[in-house]
Design an enzyme around this catalytic site. Structure first.
Site, short mmCIF file in Angstrom:
data_model
loop_
_atom_site.label_atom_id
_atom_site.label_comp_id
_atom_site.label_asym_id
_atom_site.label_seq_id
_atom_site.Cartn_x
_atom_site.Cartn_y
_atom_site.Cartn_z
N CYS B 94 0.84 -1.20 0.00
CA CYS B 94 0.00 0.00 0.00
C CYS B 94 0.88 1.25 0.00
O CYS B 94 1.69 1.43 -0.90
CB CYS B 94 -1.00 -0.02 1.15
SG CYS B 94 -2.30 1.22 0.93
N HIS B 192 -3.99 -4.30 -0.73
CA HIS B 192 -3.73 -4.93 0.56
C HIS B 192 -3.94 -6.45 0.45
O HIS B 192 -5.07 -6.91 0.61
CB HIS B 192 -4.71 -4.39 1.61
CG HIS B 192 -4.38 -3.03 2.10
ND1 HIS B 192 -3.51 -2.80 3.14
CD2 HIS B 192 -4.77 -1.81 1.67
CE1 HIS B 192 -3.40 -1.51 3.35
NE2 HIS B 192 -4.16 -0.88 2.48
N GLU B 194 -3.28 -8.62 2.57
CA GLU B 194 -3.72 -9.15 3.87
C GLU B 194 -5.20 -8.92 4.11
O GLU B 194 -5.76 -9.45 5.06
CB GLU B 194 -2.88 -8.53 5.00
CG GLU B 194 -3.24 -7.10 5.38
CD GLU B 194 -2.68 -6.02 4.47
OE1 GLU B 194 -2.22 -6.34 3.35
OE2 GLU B 194 -2.72 -4.84 4.87
#
Lengths: 269, 228
Positions: B94, B192, B194
């Site tokens: 990011c 992202h 995650e």
């Protein structure tokens, strides 16, 4: 490419999901982690937890819930309700929430929005706006909003669950909070909330056209057929629903199918 | 969605990963998802731990300038440069991707780390900013992106790196936008992973596999490690 998000919303009280969640296959229907995992599997794009815990003494349980959800859920989630200070926001974000949503505390003290945005970035600062039509006129096309004194758009900001008028114009408020640093608007029609009559698409359109941040349409969804108009007529970037998912009437996949059939791009469920 | 990760049974080949912790945002998700992807991941600002790690992650949220200031205040800007120069796998996520470039329109008075050539630019005004949504990747042939052409990732950003020879994935948002980049051992994603459900997990597994393939510990397992 604009990709519309489908967001189930869960009410939590002292770390437990409340209000009408009725899945058959859950070991514990009040467990936010288990419910979040179900919606994740169904293809939910994000989740919003609305904390309705009355006592601030019990807020630690909400922080613990955020930690537990973050352990097992790998999609973004927002926590709203009861956030009055930067420190409240910090604790939830540190616990693993991706965004926090502020509502009445921002109406009382708009600087809160700027403080959260400055500290953590606009991307995690959602402002929830509860709007209501302050005035309407009947026309051949049905009731349309009309300006009221101090409310040029005809849509007024309410607080306390839609019971208390603020005298603030919802469109002007949306523009103000975006200037202050809000990265997203969660717009709920208090006229429609709980009615299952569909979004207030006029209000959604009025807000979506007045700001350049994403707008989540909320309030009134009674079936997946209500979702697409929030986007096509209201101009929303995301659609939120609660009861249609919780009662198992519809899955997130059903919602995405309905949106796709209306020509709207979604992440496949 | 499987609960168990096949990599978790291969304890002897769990590479160590240092997630640079410079006091910004929510790093817990990044750490958890790297562990799920088969790594031994820790949040750290300790130079020795960073120097000893098989791979290094540079996260980032918020404004470019604020992140550079926080990196400098903790000395982790230098640690990041050293780690990248060591040739070990290094990935920015990011705003962590954006920090790798020379600078950003968001904070013209701050220099970036300069590990990747080019600038970070504001997204076009024909689209909503931030882009806050899932979007689809168009990928090129790169080990980070194995099996991920057409995958869906979660983006939250108003700025993005210029397209360049180092761009390895793009997404469509008011035009072609850089979604991932790589130059030698320095890799990056604007989205992202995650927070990107199973597709994001696959990407992190790809990276952890790469870290494992380059780490000394995987070639010479230490005596205290147990093969299951």
């Amino acid at each position: 490419m604009q990709v519309i998000r489908v967001i189930p919303c869960l009410d939590v009280d002292r770390g437990r999901v409340v209000k009408g969640v009725n899945f058959v296959d859950l070991r514990d229907a009040g467990d936010p982690v288990e419910l979040a995992a179900v919606y994740d599997r169904q293809g939910a794009d994000e989740l919003i937890f609305l904390d309705i815990t009355a006592s601030s003494d019990d807020r630690e349980t909400t922080v613990a819930m955020a930690e537990a959800v973050a352990e097992q859920v790998y999609i973004p989630f927002t926590i709203g309700g009861g956030i009055r200070t930067v420190d409240d926001a910090r604790r939830l974000l540190r616990a693993g929430a991706d965004k926090v949503s502020v509502n009445s505390a921002a109406v009382a003290r708009p600087e809160l929005v700027a403080e959260i945005a400055a500290e953590f970035g606009s991307q995690c600062c959602v402002v929830a706006i509860d709007g209501r039509r302050s005035n309407e006129v009947e026309t051949s096309l049905g009731a349309i909003p009309e300006s009221a004194p101090g409310i040029p758009s005809g849509f007024e900001v309410f607080v306390k669950g839609g019971r208390e008028a603020t005298g603030i114009d919802a469109v002007e408020w949306a523009q103000r909070v975006v200037e202050l640093g809000a990265g997203e608007i969660l717009l709920t029609s208090m006229d429609r909330d709980g009615t299952r009559e569909g979004f207030d698409v006029e209000m959604t359109r009025a807000i979506a056209d007045s700001v350049n941040v994403p707008v989540i349409a909320s309030g009134g969804v009674g079936g997946v057929h209500h979702l697409a108009p929030g986007v096509t007529e209201g101009g929303a970037d995301a659609v939120l629903a609660a009861s249609i998912f919780h009662f198992g009437e519809s899955t997130v996949a059903d919602a995405k199918e309905a949106l796709t059939n209306a020509g709207i791009t979604v992440r496949p469920a | 969605m499987a609960d168990s990760n096949p990599n978790e049974t291969l304890d002897s080949s769990r590479p160590t990963i240092a997630v640079l912790d410079y006091g910004i945002g929510n790093l817990r998700s990044a750490q958890k998802s790297l562990i799920r992807a088969g790594a031994d991941a820790s949040l750290t600002a300790d130079p020795e731990e960073i120097a000893a790690a098989d791979g290094v992650v540079l996260p980032g949220v918020g404004a470019f300038g604020a992140c550079m200031d926080a990196l400098a205040a903790t000395g982790l800007d230098e640690q990041a440069r050293v780690a990248a120069a060591s040739g070990r796998p290094f990935i920015g996520i990011c705003v962590g991707m954006q920090l790798l470039y020379e600078g950003s329109e968001e904070s013209p008075d701050h220099a970036g780390l300069g590990l990747l050539p080019g600038q970070v630019r504001l997204l076009p005004d024909t689209v909503k900013r931030p882009q806050m949504q899932w979007n689809k990747l168009a990928t090129s042939d790169h080990p980070l992106l194995i099996g991920l052409d057409g995958s869906w990732m979660y983006f939250v950003h108003s700025y993005a790196a210029e397209l360049s020879d180092h761009t390895i994935a793009t997404t469509d948002y008011g035009g072609e936008v850089a979604a991932a980049a790589a130059l030698d051992n320095v890799w990056a994603t604007q989205f992202h992973p995650e927070k990107s459900a199973d597709d994001g997990r696959r990407l992190l597994e790809n990276w952890v596999d790469f870290v494992r393939s380059t780490s000394k510990t995987s070639q010479t397992p230490e005596s205290d490690q147990t093969r299951l």
